[in-house]
Design an enzyme around this catalytic site. Sequence first.
Site, PDB file in Angstrom:
ATOM      1  N   HIS A 194      44.715  33.146  45.365  1.00 56.59           N
ATOM      2  CA  HIS A 194      44.256  31.942  44.666  1.00 56.59           C
ATOM      3  C   HIS A 194      43.306  31.130  45.554  1.00 56.59           C
ATOM      4  O   HIS A 194      42.308  30.594  45.088  1.00 56.59           O
ATOM      5  CB  HIS A 194      45.463  31.103  44.252  1.00 56.59           C
ATOM      6  CG  HIS A 194      45.059  29.872  43.537  1.00 56.59           C
ATOM      7  ND1 HIS A 194      44.659  29.904  42.229  1.00 56.59           N
ATOM      8  CD2 HIS A 194      44.903  28.617  43.962  1.00 56.59           C
ATOM      9  CE1 HIS A 194      44.289  28.696  41.881  1.00 56.59           C
ATOM     10  NE2 HIS A 194      44.437  27.892  42.906  1.00 56.59           N
ATOM     11  N   CYS A 492      31.880  47.162  40.191  1.00 56.83           N
ATOM     12  CA  CYS A 492      32.232  45.959  39.427  1.00 56.83           C
ATOM     13  C   CYS A 492      33.450  45.242  40.014  1.00 56.83           C
ATOM     14  O   CYS A 492      33.953  44.296  39.427  1.00 56.83           O
ATOM     15  CB  CYS A 492      32.458  46.290  37.954  1.00 56.83           C
ATOM     16  SG  CYS A 492      33.877  47.352  37.678  1.00 56.83           S
TER      17      CYS A 492
HETATM   18  C1  PEP Z   1      38.797  46.684  40.074  1.00 58.88           C
HETATM   19  O1  PEP Z   1      39.907  47.210  40.177  1.00 58.88           O
HETATM   20  O2  PEP Z   1      37.989  46.578  41.023  1.00 58.88           O
HETATM   21  C2  PEP Z   1      38.362  46.102  38.791  1.00 58.88           C
HETATM   22  C3  PEP Z   1      37.135  45.674  38.634  1.00 58.88           C
HETATM   23  O3  PEP Z   1      39.309  45.983  37.826  1.00 58.88           O
HETATM   24  P1  PEP Z   1      40.426  44.816  37.831  1.00 58.88           P
HETATM   25  O4  PEP Z   1      40.122  43.900  38.960  1.00 58.88           O
HETATM   26  O5  PEP Z   1      40.353  44.169  36.506  1.00 58.88           O
HETATM   27  O6  PEP Z   1      41.673  45.627  38.031  1.00 58.88           O
END
Ligand code: PEP
Length: 561
Positions: A194, A492
């Site tokens: 957080h 991502c």
């Molecule tokens: C990840 O795991 O990097 C991702 C983008 O998915 P999440 O953070 O939603 O698990």
Amino acid sequence: MSQTAPLTVLRGTPVVPGVAYAHAVVATAAVSPEAIARFEKAGPPDADEALAAYDTAVAATADALAARASALSGAAAEVLTATAGLTRDKGLRAAVRKRLRAGEPLLGALAGAVDQFAGVFTQMGGLMAERVTDLRDIERRLTARLVGEPEPGVPVPDQPSVLLAEDLAPADTAGLDAALVVALVTERGGPTSHTAIIARQLGIPCVVGVHGALTVGAGTPVMVDGTTGEVTLSPDPEQAAGLVAEARAAREALSQWTGPGRTADGTAVKLLANVADGTSAVKAGDGPVEGVGLFRTELSFLDRKDEPSVEEQAEIYAKVLEPFADQRYVVVRTLDAGSDKPIAFATLEGEENPALGVRGLRLSFGNPGLLERQLEGIARAAEQTGTETWVMAPMVATVPEAADFAAAVRKHGLKAGVMVEIPSAALLAHQMLEVVDFLSIGTNDLTQYTMAADRMATDLAHLTDSWQPAVLQLIAITAEAGKQAGKPVGVCGEAAADPLLATALVGMGITSLSMALAAVRPVGAQLAAVPMDTCEQAAEAALGAVDPMAARAAVRDVLAR
Ligand code: PEP
Ligand code: MG
């Protein structure tokens, strides 16, 4: 001859870049043991009076949180309102009452009830586990009220200060004023904690997992470098002020960047936004992005007991696609339910180890209709809005899984891809790309599964770091497969939001970076300052390093040449 004392430099995981220099203020986490001992001697004489004292403390604490909420707006107000609600939780009260009736003293009953709920939340994992920080915070606030001490927490400084804490609860950070708290440093907490999220929103430098942070005395002049992870105590004031001014100038230069994403010599890198719903999509639509690289659909359903109909899903998705109907594109991720994102209508209950269980795409194996209905909803939204829509699956481990998913997506006339979140998917990237149109690397989970370190674990920040050499190797393998196949490979996860790392990722061959909107300009400006061959050298330097800190330093050296 005068001798200069060596500087004390503490080190942690840098999570938000920038340099700040100010006096330290320290968030107090504990209620004084003397006050607790006094209360235990002279506390309420029986269970009924103890429960009445508990109710009074709950009302006062919740009212104070609600009053702070009403003076704020947006996310800060929501956080405080949620904490006020949890303070008044009837289940927590019932657990306290049961313990009081069984003869436990009030503070013991409160601690026991909180432990009990914290255990349940921890077992649920992920986002629910994050609420344990809230529960502990509530316990501290109630204990302080009961024993007659001021509520512990974040002091409100009267001049710009660096805030040091063990870890920060949402209620501590809601409404923090970036003009007064110029940097955050915590002993615990990881890159997805957080504390890190709030610092990113405030745009203030932040270093987490700093061993010894709480030993720094209040009032000590501290320089925080959110790029190197160094926290220097009592630095030379002139030198520190110079570094702060330099960092500020660099930051101001960033805000001039307007896109599109390009290296200094013109190689295109798509910069995309991560969104959760229509509201965040509209905001992202106004930003300097070429589309959405990750629409986390499950976040629209966290509070839903029943699966929404295809029509309702189409409506929700259309709100996200709409702002990008202007020649841009949106990558929709199918439900990533389970583990850190439990969804009542999809997640299996009672798994021993939900992070390694039936989550993401795996939920569709026993319930194919769930995926089919979602694809139908996405296809309808795509048709209705005319937005170019790509669809990808989370948590894919094998090539046949990818092939089956791609076939299901293509039936709807949409572009199909999979996320690379499991090392097996990275190692098989070549074969994956024979059956899908694109890959998107989820570095948050890829790091968790490569390092066998829970991404939410507050004590494993050094492992849940995407700069870990093994994670970088897997990214490089995936990017190289994309280059050879001539297909897009994006990132991502949080790694895409790190301007320094972005240069190395692009050098490896990553074609798009998708991130929180706030990170787009810093990443875009950094890439615009570096030609492609320097990005390639940055990639080589990062891949050759033995640990995350060495990798950061090596990339910084390359960029400084
Ligand atoms: C990840 O795991 O990097 C991702 C983008 O998915 P999440 O953070 O939603 O698990
Ligand atoms: Mg993930």
